[in-house]
Scaffold this active site. Structure first.
Site, mmCIF file in Angstrom:
data_model
loop_
_atom_site.group_PDB
_atom_site.id
_atom_site.type_symbol
_atom_site.label_atom_id
_atom_site.label_comp_id
_atom_site.label_asym_id
_atom_site.label_seq_id
_atom_site.Cartn_x
_atom_site.Cartn_y
_atom_site.Cartn_z
ATOM 1 N N MET A 6 0.154 -22.616 7.749
ATOM 2 C CA MET A 6 -0.538 -21.745 6.794
ATOM 3 C C MET A 6 -1.309 -20.665 7.536
ATOM 4 O O MET A 6 -2.167 -19.989 6.956
ATOM 5 C CB MET A 6 -1.467 -22.565 5.902
ATOM 6 C CG MET A 6 -0.689 -23.576 5.064
ATOM 7 S SD MET A 6 -1.515 -24.055 3.545
ATOM 8 C CE MET A 6 -3.025 -24.735 4.189
ATOM 9 N N GLY A 7 -1.010 -20.491 8.827
ATOM 10 C CA GLY A 7 -1.618 -19.398 9.573
ATOM 11 C C GLY A 7 -3.032 -19.694 10.037
ATOM 12 O O GLY A 7 -3.475 -20.831 10.036
ATOM 13 N N GLY A 31 -3.912 -26.246 18.090
ATOM 14 C CA GLY A 31 -3.061 -27.297 17.513
ATOM 15 C C GLY A 31 -1.707 -26.735 17.101
ATOM 16 O O GLY A 31 -0.653 -27.279 17.449
ATOM 17 N N HIS A 32 -1.734 -25.617 16.368
ATOM 18 C CA HIS A 32 -0.477 -24.970 15.972
ATOM 19 C C HIS A 32 0.328 -24.560 17.214
ATOM 20 O O HIS A 32 1.556 -24.698 17.244
ATOM 21 C CB HIS A 32 -0.751 -23.706 15.168
ATOM 22 C CG HIS A 32 -1.468 -23.908 13.862
ATOM 23 N ND1 HIS A 32 -2.749 -23.454 13.655
ATOM 24 C CD2 HIS A 32 -1.088 -24.500 12.705
ATOM 25 C CE1 HIS A 32 -3.124 -23.740 12.403
ATOM 26 N NE2 HIS A 32 -2.139 -24.384 11.811
ATOM 27 N N LYS A 89 -1.953 -34.621 12.875
ATOM 28 C CA LYS A 89 -3.221 -34.348 12.196
ATOM 29 C C LYS A 89 -3.125 -34.625 10.695
ATOM 30 O O LYS A 89 -4.060 -35.101 10.069
ATOM 31 C CB LYS A 89 -3.621 -32.894 12.462
ATOM 32 C CG LYS A 89 -4.599 -32.267 11.497
ATOM 33 C CD LYS A 89 -5.988 -32.639 11.856
ATOM 34 C CE LYS A 89 -7.081 -31.949 11.083
ATOM 35 N NZ LYS A 89 -6.792 -31.354 9.833
ATOM 36 N N ASP A 90 -1.964 -34.248 10.106
ATOM 37 C CA ASP A 90 -1.739 -34.488 8.683
ATOM 38 C C ASP A 90 -0.812 -35.691 8.544
ATOM 39 O O ASP A 90 0.386 -35.559 8.292
ATOM 40 C CB ASP A 90 -1.153 -33.235 8.036
ATOM 41 C CG ASP A 90 -2.129 -32.071 8.115
ATOM 42 O OD1 ASP A 90 -2.992 -31.963 7.244
ATOM 43 O OD2 ASP A 90 -2.052 -31.288 9.094
ATOM 44 N N MET A 133 -8.722 -30.033 15.689
ATOM 45 C CA MET A 133 -8.656 -28.600 15.401
ATOM 46 C C MET A 133 -8.100 -28.396 14.003
ATOM 47 O O MET A 133 -7.194 -29.101 13.571
ATOM 48 C CB MET A 133 -7.776 -27.905 16.418
ATOM 49 C CG MET A 133 -8.434 -27.859 17.765
ATOM 50 S SD MET A 133 -7.621 -26.662 18.819
ATOM 51 C CE MET A 133 -8.573 -26.895 20.299
ATOM 52 N N SER A 171 -7.835 -25.019 10.837
ATOM 53 C CA SER A 171 -8.224 -23.676 10.388
ATOM 54 C C SER A 171 -9.510 -23.750 9.578
ATOM 55 O O SER A 171 -10.313 -22.819 9.568
ATOM 56 C CB SER A 171 -7.110 -23.063 9.536
ATOM 57 O OG SER A 171 -5.878 -23.122 10.226
ATOM 58 N N ARG A 172 -9.731 -24.879 8.890
ATOM 59 C CA ARG A 172 -10.922 -25.019 8.040
ATOM 60 C C ARG A 172 -12.194 -25.206 8.863
ATOM 61 O O ARG A 172 -13.296 -25.060 8.308
ATOM 62 C CB ARG A 172 -10.745 -26.177 7.054
ATOM 63 C CG ARG A 172 -9.725 -25.874 5.964
ATOM 64 C CD ARG A 172 -9.734 -26.915 4.856
ATOM 65 N NE ARG A 172 -8.949 -26.493 3.707
ATOM 66 C CZ ARG A 172 -7.688 -26.875 3.467
ATOM 67 N NH1 ARG A 172 -7.060 -27.691 4.287
ATOM 68 N NH2 ARG A 172 -7.040 -26.436 2.394
#
Ligand code: AMP
Length: 284
Positions: free
Chosen positions: A31-32, A37-38, A150-151, A185, A187-188
């Site tokens: 989701m950018g 992590g990404h 992570k998810d 890590m 994005s939130r």
């Protein structure tokens, strides 16, 4: 610099040509607002495939009406730079209106698994995830797709989706990348105040505590959850949404761990309006 593609047909044509040229395609759905992590996922795709596609799409279908879709952090130019630095060939960043045009009415439900843990707190979330992942696979035609541990529930849901719909995609799962103090890590994390950011390291400490207690022989979930609650509530202002001790494969919540070999300890905690999730796997 990677090539930016925003058009679905253009992406499908290019993916088709890559396949005709016998190139293996690896896709990293995101989701950018990319972070380390990404980038680890992208590097893994780079290692395993000839052509790396990173998708950047804040998927409205996986957000509830009261959730943070509108304020979710976005920065496509920065994402393109970072994705390129980690080895992305193509950034696919469609807009919501082309993914869900007027009249759109087809959804993918991974039943049962979508209504526990995150799915219980976020009704409809995994329907949105399974739908967009199916669409992104059909658009980018990958041989392999990389996702993050992570998810954890998302991993189980997508493995089940691939199995049940016979999707011809190999899944590669990358361990959670953490900040120095252990915070996963995300994005939130950008939403957190300095104080919340400091306190948020309690989440990983509670997971490490659970890991240690299980390895020491604790088998009662209520004790483990109670001790984790004490750590989080004692060391932070975080409000616990849930803490769960479940079977890692079925996501069934376990009162007692006896007889199970893969344990998933997971949690969701709110700091103000910011909801953070994290988890660890314990193999017995
Ligand atoms: P998102 O942009 O949050 O939807 O995440 C895109 C992908 O990156 C998903 O497969 C996530 O599980 C993965 N991911 C996000 N944060 C991390 C992290 N800290 N470590 C490893 N993978 C991550």
């Amino acid at each position: 610099m990677p090539q930016l593609i925003e058009n679905i047909n253009e992406m499908q044509d290019l993916a088709g040509r890559e396949r005709q040229d016998a190139k293996t395609i690896g896709v990293v759905p995101t989701m950018g607002f990319l972070h380390e992590g990404h980038l680890k996922l992208i590097r893994e795709a780079r290692r395993l495939s000839d052509t790396v596609i990173t998708t950047v799409f804040v998927n409205p279908a996986q957000f509830g009406p009261a959730e943070d879709f509108d304020r979710y952090p976005r920065n496509l130019p920065r994402d393109i730079d970072l994705a390129g630095s980690a080895g992305t060939d193509i950034v696919f960043a469609p807009d919501a209106a082309s993914i869900y045009p007027p009249g759109y009415c087809t959804y993918v439900d991974v039943t049962q698994l979508d209504s526990v843990l995150e799915g219980k707190s976020r009704p409809g979330h995994f329907r949105g995830v399974a739908t967009v992942v199916t669409k992104l696979f059909n658009i980018t035609k990958p041989h392999l797709a990389v996702f993050g541990q992570k998810d954890a529930q998302q991993v189980v849901v997508i493995k089940t989706l691939v199995r049940d719909l016979n999707l011809d995609v190999e899944l590669v799962i990358v361990p959670t990348v953490r900040e120095k103090d252990g915070l996963a890590m995300s994005s939130r994390n950008a939403y957190l105040t300095a104080e919340q950011r400091r306190e948020a390291s309690a989440l990983y400490r509670s997971l490490q505590h659970a890991d240690r207690r299980i390895r020491e022989g604790e088998r009662q979930a209520t004790r483990i959850i109670g001790e984790m609650t004490d750590i989080i509530s004692g060391q932070s202002s975080g409000v616990i949404d849930y803490i769960s001790v479940a079977d890692g494969a079925t996501l069934e919540e376990l009162p007692a761990l006896n007889g199970h070999s893969e344990i998933l300890v997971s949690l969701a905690v709110r700091f103000g309006n910011t909801r953070l999730i994290d988890n660890i796997h314990v193999s017995l």
